[in-house]
Design a protein around this motif. Structure first.
Motif, short mmCIF file in Angstrom:
data_model
loop_
_atom_site.label_atom_id
_atom_site.label_comp_id
_atom_site.label_asym_id
_atom_site.label_seq_id
_atom_site.Cartn_x
_atom_site.Cartn_y
_atom_site.Cartn_z
N PRO A 85 -2.95 9.14 -1.88
CA PRO A 85 -2.25 8.24 -2.81
C PRO A 85 -1.11 7.45 -2.17
O PRO A 85 -0.97 6.25 -2.40
CB PRO A 85 -1.74 9.19 -3.90
N LYS A 86 -0.27 8.12 -1.35
CA LYS A 86 0.87 7.43 -0.77
C LYS A 86 0.43 6.40 0.28
O LYS A 86 1.00 5.31 0.37
CB LYS A 86 1.85 8.44 -0.17
N CYS A 87 -0.60 6.76 1.06
CA CYS A 87 -1.11 5.80 2.04
C CYS A 87 -1.74 4.61 1.33
O CYS A 87 -1.61 3.46 1.76
CB CYS A 87 -2.12 6.47 2.96
N GLY A 88 -2.44 4.90 0.22
CA GLY A 88 -3.03 3.82 -0.55
C GLY A 88 -1.98 2.87 -1.08
O GLY A 88 -2.15 1.64 -1.04
N ARG A 89 -0.87 3.42 -1.56
CA ARG A 89 0.22 2.57 -2.06
C ARG A 89 0.80 1.72 -0.94
O ARG A 89 1.12 0.55 -1.14
CB ARG A 89 1.32 3.43 -2.69
N LEU A 90 0.95 2.32 0.25
CA LEU A 90 1.48 1.57 1.39
C LEU A 90 0.54 0.42 1.75
O LEU A 90 0.99 -0.71 1.95
CB LEU A 90 1.66 2.51 2.58
N LEU A 91 -0.76 0.68 1.80
CA LEU A 91 -1.71 -0.37 2.17
C LEU A 91 -1.73 -1.50 1.15
O LEU A 91 -1.93 -2.66 1.51
CB LEU A 91 -3.11 0.23 2.33
N ARG A 92 -1.50 -1.16 -0.11
CA ARG A 92 -1.52 -2.19 -1.14
C ARG A 92 -0.29 -3.09 -1.10
O ARG A 92 -0.25 -4.13 -1.77
CB ARG A 92 -1.63 -1.55 -2.54
N ARG A 93 0.72 -2.73 -0.30
CA ARG A 93 1.88 -3.61 -0.16
C ARG A 93 1.53 -4.88 0.60
O ARG A 93 2.26 -5.87 0.52
CB ARG A 93 3.01 -2.89 0.58
N GLY A 94 0.48 -4.85 1.35
CA GLY A 94 0.12 -6.00 2.15
C GLY A 94 -0.22 -7.21 1.29
O GLY A 94 -0.85 -7.09 0.25
N ASP A 95 0.23 -8.37 1.73
CA ASP A 95 -0.06 -9.61 1.01
C ASP A 95 -0.56 -10.64 2.02
O ASP A 95 0.20 -11.11 2.88
CB ASP A 95 1.21 -10.13 0.32
N PRO A 96 -1.84 -10.96 1.95
CA PRO A 96 -2.41 -11.90 2.94
C PRO A 96 -1.79 -13.29 2.89
O PRO A 96 -1.95 -14.08 3.83
CB PRO A 96 -3.90 -11.94 2.57
N ARG A 97 -1.07 -13.60 1.80
CA ARG A 97 -0.45 -14.92 1.70
C ARG A 97 0.80 -15.05 2.57
O ARG A 97 1.29 -16.16 2.80
CB ARG A 97 -0.09 -15.20 0.24
#
Length: 385
Positions: free
Chosen positions: A27-39
Motif C-alpha cells: 500500500p505505501k509503495c503504491g501511494r508513492l508511485l501514484r505521486r508521479g505526474d507525467p505532466r
C-alpha cells in the motif's frame, strides 16, 4: 518558470528499486508511485526523501507513545526547509511566488522573500492554536480573547505560517479560524479542493437497489477528532431506526477497546483501509455519508462521497461545501442528539435522500474537478503576484 519541491517522489531510480524489490503492491509503495505526474518534467522536480523518512519515523514514535516524537517531527520540517532553501537559491530569482505547505517552509521562506518572491503558505486544517482546543472542547471555539496553548508541533506550524505574505486555505471554516486568530481578511484566501480525475474513472454507476436498512458510511481515521464518538453515540440511541454502518479506515487500539461492543454489532461492518477504487464502489452503494468532525481543513472524502451520489450529514467544522437542506444536513459539532435527529430524518425520507445524492454527484462533476482547482489556484497567483 515553475519548480516543484517535494518529499519522496517516484523518480526513475525509485521506480527501478520498487520493481527490483517487487514491492509495487505494498500500500505505501503504491501511494508513492501514484505521486508521479507525467505532466511535470522530471528536471523540474526536486525530491527530499530524507525529511519525509524522518517524518514517518516521528509518526510511528508518536503512536508508540515515545515522549520526544514531537521533537523528531519538528526536525523533519527543519531538514526539509534547509534542503528547500538550497533549491530556492538555485532558481536564480526567476520565480515570482514561493508556494509552500505549512510546516515545510522554515528557513527557505526568508530566502525566497529576499529573492523577491511572494511567500504563499498552503494551510489545510484549522489554525494551529485551535486544532487541539477544538478536539478537547467538542468542536467549540474558545471565548474571545482566550489564547489556547499549543504543542511544540503546532507552535512550529504556526511560526511557519506566520512567515507568509499570504495564506491559501481549503475551506471557509479554516479561513474563519485564521481570522479568529488575528489574520487580516485580505491575506487569507480560500480555494476548495477537487476530486481527482482518476477517482471519476473508478467510480461505478450508483445502484438503484435499496434495502430495508438505511446504509450509512464513515471513512477516515476512526478517531475522536473525526467525531466518531458522536457518531457511535447517535447510532446507539436510534432504537427506532433500521440502519447499517460501513466503517472505513484504521481503528486505533484506544477506540477499538472503548467501543468493542459497538464495533461487534452485526449492523456495523469494519472494512479497514480500502483502496480508492473499492472505497468509490462502496460509496455508490450507501445512501448517507456521515462525517461529524470536530476539526478539519476540508475533508476530501466528503467531496468523494458527494461525487458518488451520497447524501451527506456533517458539521461546519468539516470544512465542506455541504449546505444544510441542499446537499444534506449540517449539525453542530459534538452533538449526538442533533446527529441522531438528522439520521432519523434521512431514514424517514429516503426518496429525498436519493434525489439530493444525485444532485450532489452532478454538482461535483460540474464544479469540483482537477481543472477547476488548478484554475482557481492560477487565479490566486495572478492576484497576489
Amino acid at each position: 518558470m515553475a519548480s516543484f519541491l517535494t518529499g519522496a517522489y517516484p523518480t526513475a531510480p525509485v521506480r527501478r528499486a520498487v520493481d527490483w524489490t517487487g514491492t509495487a503492491d505494498h500500500p505505501k509503495c503504491g501511494r508513492l508511485l501514484r505521486r508521479g505526474d507525467p505532466r511535470i518534467p522530471a528536471e523540474r522536480i526536486r525530491a527530499f526523501p530524507v525529511s519525509e523518512a524522518i517524518s514517518i519515523l516521528a509518526w510511528w514514535m508518536e503512536r508508540s507513545g515515545v515522549a520526544f516524537a514531537d521533537r523528531v517531527n519538528v526536525a523533519s520540517f527543519e531538514a526539509y526547509g534547509r534542503a528547500a532553501a538550497k533549491a530556492v537559491l538555485e532558481t536564480g530569482g526567476q520565480a515570482r511566488i514561493y508556494h509552500y505547505r505549512a510546516g515545510f517552509g522554515q528557513s527557505s521562506v526568508p530566502v525566497a522573500k529576499r529573492m523577491g518572491m511572494v511567500a504563499l503558505c498552503d494551510h489545510s486544517i484549522a489554525h494551529p492554536a485551535l486544532v487541539e482546543y477544538l478536539v478537547r472542547n467538542e468542536g467549540r471555539f474558545p471565548p474571545k480573547g482566550e489564547v489556547p496553548r499549543m504543542s511544540r508541533f503546532w507552535t512550529c506550524i504556526a511560526r511557519d505560517i506566520g512567515q507568509a505574505d499570504h495564506v491559501v486555505v481549503n475551506s471557509a471554516f479554516v479561513r474563519n479560524t485564521m481570522l479568529s486568530q488575528g489574520w487580516a481578511e485580505d491575506r487569507v484566501h480560500t480555494v476548495y479542493l477537487s476530486v481527482e480525475d482518476q477517482y471519476f474513472t473508478t467510480l461505478p454507476a450508483r445502484s438503484p437497489a435499496r434495502g430495508p436498512d438505511l446504509r450509512i458510511a464513515f471513512a477516515g481515521l476512526v478517531e475522536r477528532r473525526k467525531g466518531v464518538d458522536v457518531l457511535f453515540a447517535a447510532l446507539e440511541s436510534l432504537g427506532d431506526v433500521a440502519w447499517r454502518l460501513d466503517l472505513v479506515g484504521p481503528i486505533p487500539a484506544e477506540i477499538a477497546g472503548r467501543y468493542a461492543t459497538f464495533l461487534r454489532d452485526p449492523r456495523v461492518t469494519c472494512h479497514g483501509i480500502l483502496p480508492r477504487d473499492r472505497l468509490a464502489a462502496l460509496l455508490t452503494e450507501v445512501e448517507v455519508f456521515a462525517f461529524p468532525s470536530l476539526c478539519e481543513g476540508s475533508a476530501r472524502v466528503i467531496f468523494e462521497a458527494l461525487a458518488a451520489g451520497c447524501f451527506v450529514i456533517t458539521t461546519p467544522n468539516s470544512g465542506s461545501i455541504v449546505e444544510d437542506g441542499i446537499h444534506g444536513i449540517v449539525v453542530p459539532p459534538g452533538d449526538p442528539e442533533a446527529l441522531a435527529a438528522a439520521i432519523r430524518k434521512a431514514a424517514d425520507d429516503r426518496d429525498a435522500v436519493a434525489t439530493i445524492g444525485a444532485d450532489n454527484a452532478a454538482l461535483v462533476g460540474r464544479r469540483y474537478r482537477e481543472p477547476d482547482y488548478w484554475r482557481n489556484v492560477r487565479d490566486l497567483y495572478c492576484r497576489i503576484a
